[in-house]
Design an enzyme around this catalytic site. Sequence first.
Site, PDB file in Angstrom:
ATOM      1  N   VAL A   1       0.118  48.527  77.104  1.00 49.99           N
ATOM      2  CA  VAL A   1       0.516  48.122  78.452  1.00 49.99           C
ATOM      3  C   VAL A   1       0.088  49.193  79.453  1.00 49.99           C
ATOM      4  CG1 VAL A   1       2.445  47.459  79.935  1.00 49.99           C
ATOM      5  CG2 VAL A   1       2.490  46.876  77.497  1.00 49.99           C
TER       6      VAL A   1
ATOM      7  N   LYS B   1       9.961  49.860  65.295  1.00 45.67           N
ATOM      8  CA  LYS B   1       9.590  48.562  65.857  1.00 45.67           C
ATOM      9  C   LYS B   1       9.528  47.468  64.788  1.00 45.67           C
ATOM     10  CE  LYS B   1       9.374  49.790  70.169  1.00 45.67           C
ATOM     11  NZ  LYS B   1      10.374  49.291  71.131  1.00 45.67           N
TER      12      LYS B   1
ATOM     13  N   ASN C   1      15.556  46.709  75.928  1.00 44.82           N
ATOM     14  CA  ASN C   1      14.194  47.158  76.204  1.00 44.82           C
ATOM     15  C   ASN C   1      14.013  48.670  76.059  1.00 44.82           C
ATOM     16  OD1 ASN C   1      11.443  46.819  77.510  1.00 44.82           O
ATOM     17  ND2 ASN C   1      12.452  48.066  79.090  1.00 44.82           N
TER      18      ASN C   1
ATOM     19  N   TYR D   1       7.680  55.510  65.381  1.00 42.63           N
ATOM     20  CA  TYR D   1       7.658  54.406  66.337  1.00 42.63           C
ATOM     21  C   TYR D   1       7.404  53.077  65.620  1.00 42.63           C
ATOM     22  CZ  TYR D   1       6.363  51.759  70.550  1.00 42.63           C
ATOM     23  OH  TYR D   1       6.293  50.823  71.554  1.00 42.63           O
TER      24      TYR D   1
ATOM     25  N   ASP E   1      19.688  52.697  82.897  1.00 42.09           N
ATOM     26  CA  ASP E   1      18.581  53.624  82.711  1.00 42.09           C
ATOM     27  C   ASP E   1      19.144  55.035  82.787  1.00 42.09           C
ATOM     28  OD1 ASP E   1      15.254  52.919  83.213  1.00 42.09           O
ATOM     29  OD2 ASP E   1      15.881  55.004  83.046  1.00 42.09           O
TER      30      ASP E   1
END
Length: 248
Positions: A173, A144, A74, A140, A32
């Site tokens: 989410v 994706k 991720n 985006y 990260d």
Amino acid sequence: MKRVLITAGASGIGRAMGAAFEAAGMEVWVTDLDEDALAALPTTWSSRKANAVDENAMAQVVAEMGSIDVLCANAGIAGPTALVEDIALEDWRACVSVNLEGAFLAAKHAAPRMKAAGQGAIILTSSTAGLYGYPNRAPYAAAKWAIIGLMKTLAMELGPFGIRANAICPGAVEGDRMEGVLAREAAAKGMTRDQVYDGYASGTSMRRFVEAEDIANMAVFLGSDAARLVSGQVIAVDGHTENPDPKV
């Protein structure tokens, strides 16, 4: 003990994945950029500060691991919320780079380790934006969608070596990242945050957002022997999206 590498694993979906994989008995490695979030991770995890689009950094992390059984690529950012004609090229490139190139680099360096072991599972985080067009989210959505093409290619290339590849498509989410999206969409559409939230929720047959843990549970399944013949699949965890253009 099997090892899992999770990029952008210090918060949100990534952290939930780490907790779920640890509960399943796996050794958790996380990368990260958020140093504070990394410092707050469980001491039982191995964590490294690394940019998902820094090839040298990702290569070093994979080399340090030595073996890798499951990769959760991720890392991602929401990118700009605007009409196509209002998006700056630099913002487009930044969004596509993190979401797509980050997954590519993680898979590129994990694949040889998995090939050597004759097994492995690669899980790419796509989005329901990878299944539908989304107004005001062009970079985006484009990234994706591309993630799914990358995943299906990985599944075909790596399947003969016992390696599976799948993509998870989260819906909306609950969490800080989605709150940012709600705020930007509300501003762009002249709506309130709650109106946009309700629009997203009402666009699913289950009329609700999903939790990070829902995504994590699917990742653990896809990384397990229970999914030994599940490969090349796009799996939405979204409460069944009916309407990709949230409205009130």
